[in-house]
Write a protein that holds these residues in place. Sequence first.
Motif, PDB file in Angstrom:
ATOM      1  N   SER A  17       0.626  -1.280   0.087  1.00 37.91           N
ATOM      2  CA  SER A  17      -0.011  -0.078   0.251  1.00 37.91           C
ATOM      3  C   SER A  17       0.833   1.206  -0.094  1.00 37.91           C
ATOM      4  O   SER A  17       0.518   2.222  -0.745  1.00 37.91           O
ATOM      5  CB  SER A  17      -1.043   0.010   1.317  1.00 37.91           C
ATOM      6  N   ASP A  64       1.373   4.187  -2.976  1.00 42.12           N
ATOM      7  CA  ASP A  64       1.414   5.566  -2.677  1.00 42.12           C
ATOM      8  C   ASP A  64       2.557   6.169  -3.099  1.00 42.12           C
ATOM      9  O   ASP A  64       2.775   7.426  -3.563  1.00 42.12           O
ATOM     10  CB  ASP A  64       1.206   5.986  -1.272  1.00 42.12           C
ATOM     11  N   TRP A 101      -6.667   7.324   6.067  1.00 41.34           N
ATOM     12  CA  TRP A 101      -7.842   6.743   6.506  1.00 41.34           C
ATOM     13  C   TRP A 101      -7.386   5.839   7.579  1.00 41.34           C
ATOM     14  O   TRP A 101      -5.851   5.591   7.865  1.00 41.34           O
ATOM     15  CB  TRP A 101      -8.270   5.619   5.369  1.00 41.34           C
ATOM     16  N   HIS A 161      -6.438   8.117  -3.487  1.00 42.55           N
ATOM     17  CA  HIS A 161      -6.230   8.549  -2.062  1.00 42.55           C
ATOM     18  C   HIS A 161      -4.846   7.716  -1.542  1.00 42.55           C
ATOM     19  O   HIS A 161      -4.984   6.494  -1.725  1.00 42.55           O
ATOM     20  CB  HIS A 161      -7.516   8.045  -1.300  1.00 42.55           C
ATOM     21  N   THR A 162      -4.211   8.447  -0.878  1.00 37.60           N
ATOM     22  CA  THR A 162      -3.136   7.923  -0.461  1.00 37.60           C
ATOM     23  C   THR A 162      -3.303   7.773   1.020  1.00 37.60           C
ATOM     24  O   THR A 162      -3.870   8.686   1.795  1.00 37.60           O
ATOM     25  CB  THR A 162      -1.967   8.661  -0.633  1.00 37.60           C
ATOM     26  N   ASN A 163      -2.340   6.891   1.599  1.00 38.34           N
ATOM     27  CA  ASN A 163      -2.566   6.846   3.301  1.00 38.34           C
ATOM     28  C   ASN A 163      -2.196   8.232   3.563  1.00 38.34           C
ATOM     29  O   ASN A 163      -2.716   8.856   4.853  1.00 38.34           O
ATOM     30  CB  ASN A 163      -1.459   5.951   3.777  1.00 38.34           C
ATOM     31  N   GLU A 164      -1.160   8.945   3.175  1.00 40.39           N
ATOM     32  CA  GLU A 164      -0.594   9.919   3.624  1.00 40.39           C
ATOM     33  C   GLU A 164      -1.547  11.402   3.526  1.00 40.39           C
ATOM     34  O   GLU A 164      -1.472  12.037   4.413  1.00 40.39           O
ATOM     35  CB  GLU A 164       0.777  10.169   3.066  1.00 40.39           C
ATOM     36  N   THR A 165      -2.003  11.157   2.467  1.00 42.29           N
ATOM     37  CA  THR A 165      -2.669  12.630   2.281  1.00 42.29           C
ATOM     38  C   THR A 165      -4.154  12.559   2.424  1.00 42.29           C
ATOM     39  O   THR A 165      -4.736  13.646   2.839  1.00 42.29           O
ATOM     40  CB  THR A 165      -2.503  12.944   0.529  1.00 42.29           C
ATOM     41  N   GLN A 169       2.071  12.178  -7.289  1.00 45.66           N
ATOM     42  CA  GLN A 169       2.479  12.804  -6.215  1.00 45.66           C
ATOM     43  C   GLN A 169       3.975  13.104  -6.365  1.00 45.66           C
ATOM     44  O   GLN A 169       4.776  13.390  -5.484  1.00 45.66           O
ATOM     45  CB  GLN A 169       2.587  11.532  -5.007  1.00 45.66           C
ATOM     46  N   ARG A 216       2.826   6.922  -6.998  1.00 50.93           N
ATOM     47  CA  ARG A 216       2.001   7.577  -7.550  1.00 50.93           C
ATOM     48  C   ARG A 216       2.331   8.773  -8.489  1.00 50.93           C
ATOM     49  O   ARG A 216       3.270   9.449  -7.965  1.00 50.93           O
ATOM     50  CB  ARG A 216       0.985   8.146  -6.572  1.00 50.93           C
TER      51      ARG A 216
END
Lengths: 250, 562
Positions: free
Chosen positions: A100, A104, B70, B63-67, A110, A107
């Motif tokens: 996960s 991220d 959740w 959606h990222t964990n960081e931004t 990002q 991305r």
Amino acid sequence: MKTAVAAPFPEGSEVVETDELLLTEKALGDIVTKSRMGAFVGTSGTGKTFSVRRIASEMENLDVVWLEFQSRPSIVHLSRVIYEGLFNEPATGSRNKLSSQIIDGLRADQRDRPLLIAVDEAQRLNTECIEYLRYLHDHVGTGFSMAILGGDGAWQVIREEPMLLSRMYRRVTFQPMSNEAALRNIRSYHSMYEDVDDELILDLNEMCKGVFRHWATVTDTLVDLMAEKELDKLDFETVSLATQLIFERE
Amino acid sequence: MNPKDERAPAGAEPLAFFLGDSPDRVSELNSLHDPKAGAVVVHLAPRGGRERLDVSVLQAMGHTNETSGWSQLGAETRKTLRHWVKALGVRHVFFYPAEELDRKSLTQLSGFESVQIWLPTRRNGQLAAQKARFGAGPGSFRTAKKRLKQDHLKAKENREIYSLINNRAADWPEDPWTARTNVLSSGDAITYANFDSRWQDAFFATQHELENMPRWEPQIPRWIRMVAADRDGQISPGAYCGIWAAFAAKGIELSNPPIEVVGSPLRSPDLSGFEKASCIDEALVYGLSKAGLCLVEIAHLRAQQVSCRGGVRICGIEVAGSLADVIETAYNRTIDPMRPFAWHTRLVGELWPDGGHMYERFKQMYRYYCMGYARFQEGKITGLMIKPGKTLESSDEAPMPWVHPAEIKPDSRPQKPLAELVPNLPAAYLTNPLRRDEVQTIQRILRQTPTPKKMTAQAIDERDDISTLIERHYVEIKGGTSRVRSSVRHSLGYPVSGDIDVLHTSMWNTARSENGEMIVIQQPPDVPLEMIAPRTRAALAGETVQPLSYSWSKREWNEVAG
């Protein structure tokens, strides 16, 4: 001709613009531009890693993450190596959590600059790992290019995995230098070879088996020996001593 | 084509089809991915087992964990996913390759009742097995693309409203559902503060009125204009998105409404001698009502919508005559700052010497205060609770009376007390007037708070309502809204209309003014007839009622109002 001196190479040496280097430049540019995968395979020591590193470092606005795995790694190990390469910090947590976070980190939206992931020694990968790399690359959220480098057996691994083979947008094969290529390239490699006989170059190339890494070792040794002897030009004795120090006697 | 392929997505069974493994096919599948158009492509990790499918879907949605932040808790993540699926109107989700999909994980997804699940397989030989495993019907890639195209057109149509209002389309949020989060993620703190302030006021105002709104549609254009307009008459994107969210939370799609432009200038009733009124509010409300505004519009009028420079304007509408004098007087009066939650004290923020929106900033500071705290704890606090019923007046429980210490779980990371994070926050702010030095302190605190991007992490995963992308406990001053409502209701007890007096009125169930947009007076439920003002009783009985004079004394008001 590249004029910059490669730091890890013998003093006074220059980057030789071999066919493989030129192909690497073109292939790497293509896969980075289109966020695709490319394979850079061939005999060990023929300059795959050097070429990709060199070209990638010269590409502006490109982030490069180098990955190297243990032999036949598990997906957990693979994900940890990728995580540490991406984030430059120790990886902890489960595989799913790491995945996960890796997604991220990969991305495209990002990142300020395109990302190239270079997987070295790809012959060590197994099917699971290749599948995992494919998953990261195919994911809708990610956007990066991938260079897969490997020595003997790497292409065999790729060829046996259709899902990876079909994604190879560019392929560059590195081969040992032929005698003709050696005569064409070595004089540009270091100034000490500029005035030597063709015969000497051919003899050395035979001993080096056309492998650039061996040429670098020979040249580095010759540079040291010439400095010790305060020589301006190569002579037979120095070359003979260098080869005895490096190569196995027949 | 199989008839099943043509079924509506709602409640549809999963549809499986063979996609293959070639990069071209995968690329084609990825090209369908457009969460804002309702289509999500989820790639499944090889041999992922029971991976967090909710996390995979959220990640695929961008959606990222960081931004986006959740929780690591499954239930919270699933709730977050459910909100986003609803918020974005997701109608199609592809899980590729279906061979890697875990059936149990799929069944645990919630909020997918209206989502068509597609199961593209990598290998043709696996298609039958996957159909059997998931009870999937036969689908095809072509059918999927066709469906998506149809739905995408609908989504696009819904979003065209933004370009129809205002001339500043460039500033307009692309998607009202996510606008607030987008501003939070990408804007600076002050931009977010301003956006969110308008969003919340419009949201709560609309939500409040919607509860009693049987026939909302005819009033929508005017409502949007009056609630969302800035003092220059421009529609505030934040306010409009707040209205949108309030409607959507009620299941009403606010699609492409016209925005009515109120006639300009407003009529100017004769308010000579208004200074004799027992309270300036009486003259203000009376005058505005006579000028053509509904009571509810007046109740939700904000200081930010009033301009007294170079002439008096409300929502960009010019006001002249004695009504302008009343408004200017009210606007410039000294407000009792101990009444911060009365509707008219929203003017307070505008009246501070720095001319800024300090009341709104103050609210924002509090929000940031909480969100920053939550973020600081890296989401490890699961119990950042605000005690029910606590309000900002609880100054005796400084510095942070709303946190239950027992709910804070131990964390390996060093935890800073809240007081250290935001130093010297006097609880007295909550009830006392803001001084200049305090204003500067607030501004400093705002500067010290984490960036909005980081704030989202904890803020978003605690939300409990689709309309509040940020959990309401963090963003609402507890009790504040209800006090506003209470005050509004109380203030509406005054007879203010020229035709009839109004008791317990609201825009939707009572009023029809002489301007035609309101007033069908009704007996309020559960209110005995004898408790209703004599004039209202007369109106209910169909009698002709003479207009009231705004200048009656308080005693006279009370007599009339019963």
